[in-house]
Design an enzyme around this catalytic site. Structure first.
Site, mmCIF file in Angstrom:
data_model
loop_
_atom_site.group_PDB
_atom_site.id
_atom_site.type_symbol
_atom_site.label_atom_id
_atom_site.label_comp_id
_atom_site.label_asym_id
_atom_site.label_seq_id
_atom_site.Cartn_x
_atom_site.Cartn_y
_atom_site.Cartn_z
ATOM 1 N N MET A 1 0.797 -1.222 0.000
ATOM 2 C CA MET A 1 0.000 0.000 0.000
ATOM 3 C C MET A 1 0.833 1.277 0.000
ATOM 4 O O MET A 1 0.395 2.319 0.475
ATOM 5 C CB MET A 1 -0.947 -0.006 1.207
ATOM 6 C CG MET A 1 -1.830 -1.241 1.288
ATOM 7 S SD MET A 1 -2.728 -1.597 -0.248
ATOM 8 C CE MET A 1 -3.888 -0.241 -0.246
ATOM 9 N N LEU B 1 3.558 3.773 -2.527
ATOM 10 C CA LEU B 1 4.190 4.021 -3.816
ATOM 11 C C LEU B 1 5.673 3.694 -3.709
ATOM 12 O O LEU B 1 6.321 4.005 -2.717
ATOM 13 C CB LEU B 1 4.014 5.478 -4.235
ATOM 14 C CG LEU B 1 2.593 5.947 -4.578
ATOM 15 C CD1 LEU B 1 2.597 7.433 -4.889
ATOM 16 C CD2 LEU B 1 2.041 5.165 -5.759
ATOM 17 N N HIS C 1 -3.668 -5.067 -9.618
ATOM 18 C CA HIS C 1 -4.662 -4.108 -9.128
ATOM 19 C C HIS C 1 -6.066 -4.607 -9.479
ATOM 20 O O HIS C 1 -6.305 -5.063 -10.598
ATOM 21 C CB HIS C 1 -4.421 -2.735 -9.767
ATOM 22 C CG HIS C 1 -5.334 -1.667 -9.242
ATOM 23 N ND1 HIS C 1 -5.159 -1.085 -8.005
ATOM 24 C CD2 HIS C 1 -6.436 -1.093 -9.784
ATOM 25 C CE1 HIS C 1 -6.110 -0.187 -7.810
ATOM 26 N NE2 HIS C 1 -6.897 -0.180 -8.863
#
Length: 201
Positions: A90, A92, A109
C-alpha cells in the site's frame, strides 16, 4: 530460477497464490523475501509458515521514503533479488528502488485500469454502478497505478453484487492470472538476458 521478492501490506492472499504456484511448478521462481511495511499483517504469518524470510519495517520510524527504501534496497541486493512483485503493497515505490529495478517491478490491481486506481478499487467500482470491473497487472512507475499495462481480465458485476462477493470473484482471477503472468515475464527476461549475452560474445 530467479530470486523474486514480494512486497505486501495486508492479508497476503496473492502472496499465498504465488507461493502455491511455486510449489506446484506453474511459477518457476524462488520467492526469496517478503517485504512488509505493517507489523502484525497476516501476510507475515503466511511467510513464516512457508519459511520465507521477512523484511519488516515501520515507515513511521524514518524521516522520509528514501531513508527506508535505501535500507530495503540494500536487503534486496544482499539477497540477489532479480524481480519484484507487489501484492497488496500500500505504498508508492520511490526512485531509490525504481532506478535499480527499472522494468523489473510489477503490481496487481483489482480494476481495469485506468479506471478506479488507488485505494478501494472494488468499492469504487460498486459505487460507480459499472457492469464490469476486473484485474490489471502492470509495470510499476512513480505514479499511482499508472505504469504500462501488461495484461487485463474483466470480471462482470452482477445486479445484486456485494463488496464481499465481488472480492471473491476478483481474487479468483488474481490468483490464476498473477502467477501465469509472472512466469511469462520471467521467461521473457531470461530469454532476453541469454540473447544479450550471446550477442555480446
Amino acid at each position: 530460477m530467479k530470486n523474486i521478492a514480494i512486497f505486501a501490506s495486508g492479508n497476503g492472499s496473492n502472496f499465498q497464490a504465488l507461493v502455491d504456484a511455486v510449489k506446484v511448478g506453474t511459477l518457476q521462481a524462488n520467492i526469496a523475501l517478503l517485504v512488509c511495511d505493517r507489523p502484525g499483517a497476516y501476510v507475515i504469518e503466511r511467510a513464516e509458515a512457508e519459511h520465507i524470510p521477512v523484511f519488516l519495517f515501520n515507515p513511521k520510524q524514518y524521516q522520509h521514503k528514501a531513508a527506508y527504501e535505501t535500507i530495503i534496497l540494500a536487503k534486496l541486493v544482499e539477497m540477489n533479488i532479480e524481480f519484484i512483485a507487489l501484492a497488496g503493497y500500500m505504498r508508492l515505490i520511490g526512485p531509490t528502488i525504481l532506478k535499480h529495478y527499472e522494468g523489473k517491478i510489477v503490481n496487481i490491481h483489482p480494476s481495469l485500469l485506468p479506471a478506479f486506481p488507488g485505494l478501494d478499487a472494488i468499492g469504487q467500482s460498486l459505487q460507480a454502478g459499472v457492469k464490469q470491473t476486473g484485474v490489471t497487472i502492470h509495470y510499476v512507475d512513480e505514479g499511482m497505478d499508472t505504469g504500462k499495462i501488461i495484461v487485463q481480465q474483466a470480471v462482470p458485476i452482477s445486479v445484486d453484487e456485494t463488496r464481499e462477493s465481488l472480492q471473491v470473484k476478483i481474487q479468483a482471477v488474481e490468483h490464476q492470472l498473477y502467477p501465469a503472468t509472472l512466469q511469462k515475464l520471467l521467461n521473457f527476461s531470461s530469454s532476453f538476458s541469454t540473447r544479450t549475452q550471446l550477442e555480446a560474445k
